[in-house]
Design an enzyme around this catalytic site. Structure first.
Site, PDB file in Angstrom:
ATOM      1  N   ASN A 167       0.881  -1.161   0.000  1.00 40.61           N
ATOM      2  CA  ASN A 167       0.000   0.000   0.000  1.00 40.61           C
ATOM      3  C   ASN A 167       0.924   1.218   0.000  1.00 40.61           C
ATOM      4  O   ASN A 167       1.427   1.623   1.039  1.00 40.61           O
ATOM      5  CB  ASN A 167      -0.879  -0.062   1.262  1.00 40.61           C
ATOM      6  CG  ASN A 167      -1.796   1.112   1.395  1.00 40.61           C
ATOM      7  OD1 ASN A 167      -1.734   2.064   0.616  1.00 40.61           O
ATOM      8  ND2 ASN A 167      -2.651   1.056   2.406  1.00 40.61           N
TER       9      ASN A 167
ATOM     10  N   ARG B 141      -2.710  -1.986  -3.218  1.00 40.54           N
ATOM     11  CA  ARG B 141      -3.822  -1.049  -3.056  1.00 40.54           C
ATOM     12  C   ARG B 141      -3.616   0.093  -4.053  1.00 40.54           C
ATOM     13  O   ARG B 141      -2.585   0.755  -4.037  1.00 40.54           O
ATOM     14  CB  ARG B 141      -3.834  -0.491  -1.639  1.00 40.54           C
ATOM     15  CG  ARG B 141      -4.946   0.503  -1.446  1.00 40.54           C
ATOM     16  CD  ARG B 141      -4.895   1.086  -0.065  1.00 40.54           C
ATOM     17  NE  ARG B 141      -6.004   2.005   0.124  1.00 40.54           N
ATOM     18  CZ  ARG B 141      -6.215   2.664   1.250  1.00 40.54           C
ATOM     19  NH1 ARG B 141      -5.398   2.500   2.267  1.00 40.54           N
ATOM     20  NH2 ARG B 141      -7.230   3.471   1.359  1.00 40.54           N
TER      21      ARG B 141
ATOM     22  N   HIS C  89     -11.951   4.588  -0.034  1.00 41.37           N
ATOM     23  CA  HIS C  89     -11.957   3.699   1.146  1.00 41.37           C
ATOM     24  C   HIS C  89     -12.719   2.400   0.880  1.00 41.37           C
ATOM     25  O   HIS C  89     -13.221   1.764   1.804  1.00 41.37           O
ATOM     26  CB  HIS C  89     -12.569   4.404   2.386  1.00 41.37           C
ATOM     27  CG  HIS C  89     -11.679   5.466   2.959  1.00 41.37           C
ATOM     28  ND1 HIS C  89     -12.150   6.688   3.366  1.00 41.37           N
ATOM     29  CD2 HIS C  89     -10.348   5.484   3.187  1.00 41.37           C
ATOM     30  CE1 HIS C  89     -11.153   7.431   3.825  1.00 41.37           C
ATOM     31  NE2 HIS C  89     -10.048   6.712   3.726  1.00 41.37           N
TER      32      HIS C  89
ATOM     33  N   ARG D 113      -7.062  17.323   5.369  1.00 37.33           N
ATOM     34  CA  ARG D 113      -7.864  17.654   4.175  1.00 37.33           C
ATOM     35  C   ARG D 113      -9.155  18.358   4.592  1.00 37.33           C
ATOM     36  O   ARG D 113      -9.730  18.037   5.624  1.00 37.33           O
ATOM     37  CB  ARG D 113      -8.195  16.381   3.391  1.00 37.33           C
ATOM     38  CG  ARG D 113      -7.003  15.818   2.658  1.00 37.33           C
ATOM     39  CD  ARG D 113      -7.341  14.501   1.998  1.00 37.33           C
ATOM     40  NE  ARG D 113      -6.658  13.389   2.622  1.00 37.33           N
ATOM     41  CZ  ARG D 113      -6.977  12.103   2.457  1.00 37.33           C
ATOM     42  NH1 ARG D 113      -7.978  11.771   1.666  1.00 37.33           N
ATOM     43  NH2 ARG D 113      -6.296  11.163   3.058  1.00 37.33           N
TER      44      ARG D 113
END
Ligand code: AMP
Length: 396
Positions: free
Chosen positions: A8, A94, A182, A242
């Site tokens: 990932n 991922r 997600h 964010r």
């Protein structure tokens, strides 16, 4: 025995997992989990065995992990040391963006890799790093089966109204859509619900993935109907750094009146906003909870307010609600945030049991609560490992 590596790759980090597969149909079993962060800038490697033994917790020199390819070499050295004889047959990656077409994991071939690179403009801060991890793994394991698992894939069945923006149609056709992210975490939670509470899995469920990145997903029967994230991983809830949902007029204002360029705005919205920007203190929820200052409490207050708004909106999109699931670092660990999110939610049929919440039990609603509230630790790595196992099975 088959070994599966999961990777990932973030902008300056590489998370990894080594899984063992007894036989082709078995559940992959984690052997080693770890991460190298701050790649190229004071890297640090942490890894532990499945039994919890610390295998690494050390700073590396910047040259030792100058980029993702170097970092992968360090990972392989650690695996060789900790599990001599491990032979990697499959690598699962991922990948943040699969574009409009990928609704399931896919085997990585040079053609697929080229197609995924063409999606880089859709996720400029994530996709290039994910693909750097893929290229490093292809070079290190030319014989292994490599599989891409997409964060967007779980949401590819959204109805049109949750897939589009109110822009001229040509932009939708060019790929300007609400992708949602997600997805690996939501996929895992949907799977766990079939084990823990099959009747809830069949119903209307909202999952709140609350970590450094945060989003919420409304599902019916384990399929995503709507998500708080849209075109990019900026939309929806405020996050560690964010901004979350933002009136696009703000971006126009920053360009036209503050003279900011695209890179500067991207830096502001991705790295300097959210909990960090609002509190002026930290992106980390633990620090904000401990601080107790007004700006820290206001940042927490805004985070909770947006979760509750999203809860109402997603409930309407689902036509009602049967369960709320908390996951992610904050969702799994913060008693305070769970309590604040559920406070005064009797109108929707939700009642939190304070003691169960404090204890972090799996079900934290009262027995009389019509909406069940659960805490389920998420596990994106096992979803990647299973996809790699399935691909190995398909190609024999
Ligand atoms: P993740 O990105 O899923 O690893 O989540 C990271 C976030 O979880 C950070 O904001 C942490 O502060 C937060 N977190 C982890 N443990 C706790 C805790 N015990 N209480 C509050 N927040 C926590």
């Amino acid at each position: 025995m088959t070994d599966i590596l999961t990777l990932n790759a973030g902008s300056s980090s590489l998370k990894f997992g080594l899984f063992e597969l007894d036989n082709p149909g078995a559940e992959p079993v984690a052997q080693i989990l770890g991460e190298i962060d701050r790649i190229g800038n004071g890297p640090h490697m942490r890894a532990r065995s499945a039994a919890g033994a610390v295998l690494s917790d050390a700073r590396l020199s910047s040259e030792d992990a100058a980029d993702h390819a170097c970092a992968l070499e360090r990972v392989l050295e650690l695996i060789a040391r900790a599990r001599p004889g491990a032979a990697i047959d499959a690598v699962g990656h991922r990948i943040v963006h699969g574009g409009p077409d990928h609704a399931v994991p896919v085997r990585l071939t040079p053609e697929v890799l080229d197609a995924l690179a063409r999606l880089e403009p859709l996720a400029p801060l994530h996709q290039p790093h994910n693909l750097a991890g893929v290229r490093a793994a292809l070079a290190a394991f030319p014989q292994a089966v490599q599989v891409a698992c997409f964060d967007t894939a779980f949401h590819r069945h959204h109805p049109w109204v949750n897939d589009t923006f109110g822009l001229p149609r040509a932009y939708y056709d060019k790929g300007v859509r609400r992708y949602g992210f997600h997805g690996l975490s939501y996929d895992y939670i949907a799977g766990r619900l079939t084990q823990i509470a099959p009747h809830l899995h069949a119903g209307r469920v909202i999952v709140a993935h609350l970590g450094n990145g945060a989003s919420m997903c409304g599902m019916i029967g384990g399929r995503s109907i709507a998500s708080s994230m849209g075109f990019s991983a900026l939309d929806g809830l405020p996050m560690g750094t964010r901004c979350g949902q933002l009136d696009p007029g703000v971006v126009l204002y920053l360009m036209q009146h503050e003279g900011m360029g695209a890179d500067e705005i991207a830096d502001l919205l991705y790295r300097r906003s959210g909990l960090l920007g609002m509190s002026g203190l930290s992106h980390d929820m633990r620090e904000l909870e401990a601080a107790g200052t007004d700006p820290a409490n206001q940042a927490i207050g805004y985070f909770v307010f947006r979760i509750r708004r999203e809860l109402g909106g997603l409930s309407a999109a689902l036509g009602g609600l049967d369960a709320l699931v908390f996951c992610g670092g904050i969702g799994e660990n913060s008693v305070l945030i769970r309590q604040k999110v559920c406070e005064g939610m009797g109108w929707i049929g939700m009642e939190l049991d304070e003691l169960r919440n404090r204890r972090g039990e799996t079900v934290i609603s009262t027995d009389l609560s019509r909406v069940r509230v659960l805490v389920i630790p998420t596990d994106e790595e096992i979803v990647i490992a299973r996809a790699a196992r399935d691909m190995l099975g398909q190609i024999g």
